[in-house]
Write a protein that holds these residues in place. Structure first.
Motif, PDB file in Angstrom:
ATOM      1  N   PHE A 191       0.871  -1.165   0.000  1.00 37.82           N
ATOM      2  CA  PHE A 191       0.000   0.000   0.000  1.00 37.82           C
ATOM      3  C   PHE A 191       0.909   1.216   0.000  1.00 37.82           C
ATOM      4  O   PHE A 191       1.773   1.345   0.863  1.00 37.82           O
ATOM      5  N   GLU A 192       0.724   2.099  -0.991  1.00 32.84           N
ATOM      6  CA  GLU A 192       1.575   3.284  -1.037  1.00 32.84           C
ATOM      7  C   GLU A 192       0.712   4.526  -1.183  1.00 32.84           C
ATOM      8  O   GLU A 192      -0.368   4.481  -1.768  1.00 32.84           O
TER       9      GLU A 192
ATOM     10  N   ARG B  22      -3.697   9.297  -7.588  1.00 30.90           N
ATOM     11  CA  ARG B  22      -2.441   9.935  -8.007  1.00 30.90           C
ATOM     12  C   ARG B  22      -1.359   9.651  -6.956  1.00 30.90           C
ATOM     13  O   ARG B  22      -1.494  10.045  -5.809  1.00 30.90           O
ATOM     14  N   ASP B  23      -0.314   8.951  -7.370  1.00 33.79           N
ATOM     15  CA  ASP B  23       0.708   8.565  -6.388  1.00 33.79           C
ATOM     16  C   ASP B  23       1.765   9.652  -6.250  1.00 33.79           C
ATOM     17  O   ASP B  23       1.714  10.685  -6.922  1.00 33.79           O
ATOM     18  N   VAL B  24       2.709   9.418  -5.363  1.00 35.23           N
ATOM     19  CA  VAL B  24       3.784  10.396  -5.145  1.00 35.23           C
ATOM     20  C   VAL B  24       5.138   9.726  -5.402  1.00 35.23           C
ATOM     21  O   VAL B  24       6.151  10.085  -4.820  1.00 35.23           O
ATOM     22  N   ARG B  25       5.138   8.755  -6.306  1.00 39.56           N
ATOM     23  CA  ARG B  25       6.354   7.978  -6.538  1.00 39.56           C
ATOM     24  C   ARG B  25       7.529   8.823  -7.021  1.00 39.56           C
ATOM     25  O   ARG B  25       8.681   8.464  -6.784  1.00 39.56           O
ATOM     26  N   GLU B  26       7.222   9.921  -7.711  1.00 39.61           N
ATOM     27  CA  GLU B  26       8.341  10.730  -8.218  1.00 39.61           C
ATOM     28  C   GLU B  26       9.155  11.335  -7.074  1.00 39.61           C
ATOM     29  O   GLU B  26      10.277  11.780  -7.280  1.00 39.61           O
TER      30      GLU B  26
ATOM     31  N   LEU C   6      15.586   1.228  -5.865  1.00 41.80           N
ATOM     32  CA  LEU C   6      14.148   1.483  -5.909  1.00 41.80           C
ATOM     33  C   LEU C   6      13.911   2.889  -6.461  1.00 41.80           C
ATOM     34  O   LEU C   6      14.535   3.262  -7.440  1.00 41.80           O
ATOM     35  N   GLY C   7      13.003   3.653  -5.873  1.00 42.73           N
ATOM     36  CA  GLY C   7      12.694   4.974  -6.408  1.00 42.73           C
ATOM     37  C   GLY C   7      11.478   4.921  -7.310  1.00 42.73           C
ATOM     38  O   GLY C   7      10.753   3.921  -7.339  1.00 42.73           O
TER      39      GLY C   7
END
Ligand code: HEM
Ligand code: SF4
Ligand SMILES: [Zn+2]
Lengths: 594, 102
Positions: free
Chosen positions: A205-206, A315-319, A500-501
């Protein structure tokens, strides 16, 4: 045909193992019937006990699962006391001595040389202090991981700690989810740094934003008031083991925090019912996701395992992810960082995650004196002391203990992660923890990073199970064998450029079977080439990405140096690699009951 | 007496009668023309796939890599030891192992 393990599990598994375990503890190790040893050792894992390897008959590794790596005030002291009293055996480690605790890559704690007869007393002490070994190993819900500073981190999007606590309470000891086809590893992360490492878990879960109407149970985009709710996107089927690494795959689902438990339970039930029980190699959910594809996982979850309409992904915050990313800042949690409440958390480097009992106790005291008494564990095998107010920070940083567990260590110390290896683990091909300590010390003295490169991660795993998460490091090392001057020696395969990232990537295995004594020289040579040929400001990961395997293999260039490796011989053929008389025939007897 | 044979720990050990007896990570010399092009393969034993018994002879199929030529794969059935009077005796690790030929 179901496997032996499935047959054993169908006879006795889950909570009921405890009664038997206590009975064996009472009657002594030898009361385990000879022809039932394989079965009982398999079952004991569910209660966090792993029989150590050949030659260490009657001794167990004990894993304590600390959800999200959180040790409440007082709990670290309990761990230190247990390590001091019980984690002693016939073998003494030349670097770490006797009685130590290992902080693991999944925010748990491992103790070694535990005797069966001591288990009831240890469980009692753990449990009266809110700690447990339940499901720390075995085929069920493992320790739930995440950003260890959940609830405090200045970079937090949503506090995942109440969610993790809820999952822990719901799924530990839950008979419906106690017997899964294989281990089930869950990560819940609420911060924008990626430090929960969800991508390498079975279920992740992210944090993600979603425009939903009403209170979070609405039906998708565009329908509501436009206010973004904060919750989690869901990914499924990550894991590193068995030469088949996978990143968790996006199943296009967003959940509000109050429904994480329903979705997690639905997916764990889906795995329980559809995972492969015929073939343990194929059992992890990553293989089911390979076979089905993420769409079918979502459809099945929706149709059979949840009773509300699933939202599509938000909308994820992966960046913004930096943890273990190989670029940018905050690749780990070491150092002094701001908490939301104005206080500080201080990440301390624990080289290869191992800390002697006396130091554990001292750390517990320091945490109480300078912080709130709480200590947290990260997935890079380090510890974090939380809640340190500004006015106490300088004194804390001057404590003697921090000379050994530094908040600002050399990059080679800071970047080291190592698994258990032949010291205790029956799967291992090579010695690991002490070797990584020797590597780090040698590299600190003899190798250099180019200007501006502050972090460099070297992960060493003794076999393909990948407990040290080698595939997501700058340099990945994995146990192997080769011949040197005709003699079999311990060797390492070398992989490069994982991390990762936002866009995770696995290391590429570019050089195989480097004799272990030539590995530090190989890394030093590699770093020289990196310094020479690096483009302005280029990260190591980017440098690796723009070269092909052949070029990289040439950069690695194994070489003997003044580094000496005392464990080049087959450490697996010993009863304990560091014993004076290490031959298997000299193994100590099963410990007597006392 | 029947012998209980199984592969344990994700392929890291062969257990004979509930005792871990044969381990991975050894180097075995193989006369196994089907595995790679070498006259004599030098195999790092990485994973036991299956274990079986042919009379008194305990055999296994292993996943591994020939360090002479780099070939990886799964071998045919190879002998690892025998059961004598109820006791398992592992073959000497330096001996050459020959795959079963029907
Ligand atoms: C005494 C024996 C062993 C020790 C000391 C040991 C130690 C560890 C440690 C420290 C971790 C980090 C994760 C955690 O805290 O959960 C881990 C993870 C792992 N272990 Fe072990 N282990 C042992 C045996 C095994 C066995 C027998 C297997 C396979 C059957 C195994 C497979 C793995 C895998 C696959 C991971 C994580 C990699 C992933 O995320 O996919 N380990 N182990
Ligand atoms: S990676 Fe392999 S050797 Fe290391 S602890 Fe895990 S199972 Fe053991
Ligand atoms: Zn060959």
């Amino acid at each position: 045909m179901p496997t032996d393990v499935e047959n054993w599990k169908s006879e006795v598994y889950g909570n009921e193992i405890r009664e038997h375990l206590f009975e064996f503890a009472e009657r002594g190790f030898d009361s385990i019937p000879d022809d039932e040893r394989d079965a009982w050792f398999e079952r004991f894992k569910w209660w966090g006990l792993y029989h150590q390897r050949n030659g260490q008959e009657g001794y167990f590794m004990m894993r304590i699962g600390t959800p999200n790596g959180v040790l409440e005030p007082g709990q670290l002291r309990v761990v230190g006391e247990i390590a001091d009293e019980y984690a002693r055996g016939p073998g003494t480690n030349p670097i770490f001595g006797d009685a130590y605790a290992d902080f693991t890559t999944r925010q748990s704690i491992q103790l070694h040389w535990i005797e069966l007869s001591d288990v009831p007393a240890i469980f009692e002490k753990l449990e009266t202090n809110g700690l447990s070994t339940q499901q720390a190993c075995g085929d069920s819900w493992r320790n739930v991981v995440g950003n260890p500073v959940a609830g405090k981190d200045g970079r937090e999007v949503i506090d995942a700690w109440p969610v993790i606590r809820d999952l822990n309470e719901t799924f530990k000891g839950n008979d419906d989810h106690a017997n899964l086809p294989r281990k089930w590893k869950v990560s819940v992360t609420g911060s924008a740094d990626g430090s929960g490492q969800g991508d390498i878990n079975d279920l992740a879960f992210e944090p993600a934003y979603k425009a939903v109407d009403g209170n979070g149970s609405g039906s998708g985009e565009g329908g509501g008031s436009g206010e973004d709710a904060v919750g989690f996107n869901v990914r499924v089927g990550g894991g590193l083991a068995r030469n088949e690494p996978r990143f968790a795959r996006d199943i296009d689902v967003w959940v509000p925090p109050e429904r994480v438990s329903d979705v997690a339970g639905g997916l764990s039930a889906l795995f329980r019912d559809h995972g492969d029980r015929e073939d343990r190699y194929n059992a992890r959910i990553k293989f089911l996701v390979d076979e089905w594809g993420p769409e079918r996982v979502r459809e099945t979850l929706q149709a059979d395992y949840v009773d509300f309409e699933l939202e599509t992904a938000g909308r994820d915050v992966r960046e913004e992810y930096t943890y273990n990313a190989g670029e940018g800042e905050r690749n780990d949690l070491v150092g002094v960082h701001d908490q939301k409440d104005g206080r500080n958390f201080v990440g301390l480097n624990v080289l290869v995650g191992r800390m002697g009992a006396a130091d554990v106790l001292e750390l517990a005291d320091l945490a109480a004196e300078y912080g709130s008494g709480e200590v947290r564990l990260s997935q890079r095998q380090n510890v974090v002391v939380t809640d340190v107010p500004d006015e106490k920070l300088d004194d804390f940083l001057e404590s003697d203990l921090l000379e050994h567990y530094s908040p600002s260590p050399s990059p080679f110390m800071r970047g080291s992660v190592a698994c258990t290896g032949t010291e205790f683990c029956s799967l291992s091909i090579v010695e690991t923890k002490n070797r990584q300590v020797r590597f780090a010390r040698w590299l600190k003295e003899n190798a250099e990073l180019p200007d501006g490169v502050e972090e460099f991660h070297v992960h060493l795993s003794g076999c393909t199970a990948s407990c040290a998460q080698p595939q997501i490091a700058d340099v990945s090392l994995r146990g192997m064998k080769t011949r040197k001057d005709g003699e079999p020696v311990e060797a390492l395969d070398v992989g490069l450029g994982g991390g990762l990232g936002e866009e995770p990537g696995f290391a590429r295995w570019v050089t195989q079977r480097v004799p272990a004594d030539e590995v530090p020289g190989a890394i030093a040579n590699l770093l020289e080439r990196f310094a020479d040929e690096r483009e302005e400001g280029e990260s190591f990961r980017a440098f690796v990405a723009r070269h092909d395997d052949e070029e990289l293999d040439a950069f690695v260039d194994p070489e003997e140096t003044d580094y000496e490796d005392p464990m080049l011989h087959n450490t697996k053929r010993t009863w304990y690699p560091y014993a004076e008389n290490d031959a298997l025939d000299d193994a100590p007897p099963v410990p007597a009951d006392d | 007496m029947t012998t209980s044979l199984r592969v344990l720990d994700d392929g890291a050990w062969i257990s004979v009668d509930d005792h871990r007896e044969v381990r991975v990570s050894e180097l075995w010399r193989l006369d196994a023309p089907g595995f790679c092009g070498c006259d004599m393969a030098d195999l790092v034993v990485e994973n036991f796939q299956e274990v079986g018994v042919d009379g008194a002879r305990v055999e296994t199929r292993v996943h591994g890599q020939c360090i002479a030529c780099g070939e990886t794969g799964v071998t045919d059935w190879l002998p690892v030891g025998r059961v004598r009077g109820g006791e398992f005796v592992e073959y000497d690790r330096s001996c050459v192992r020959r795959t079963r030929r029907e």
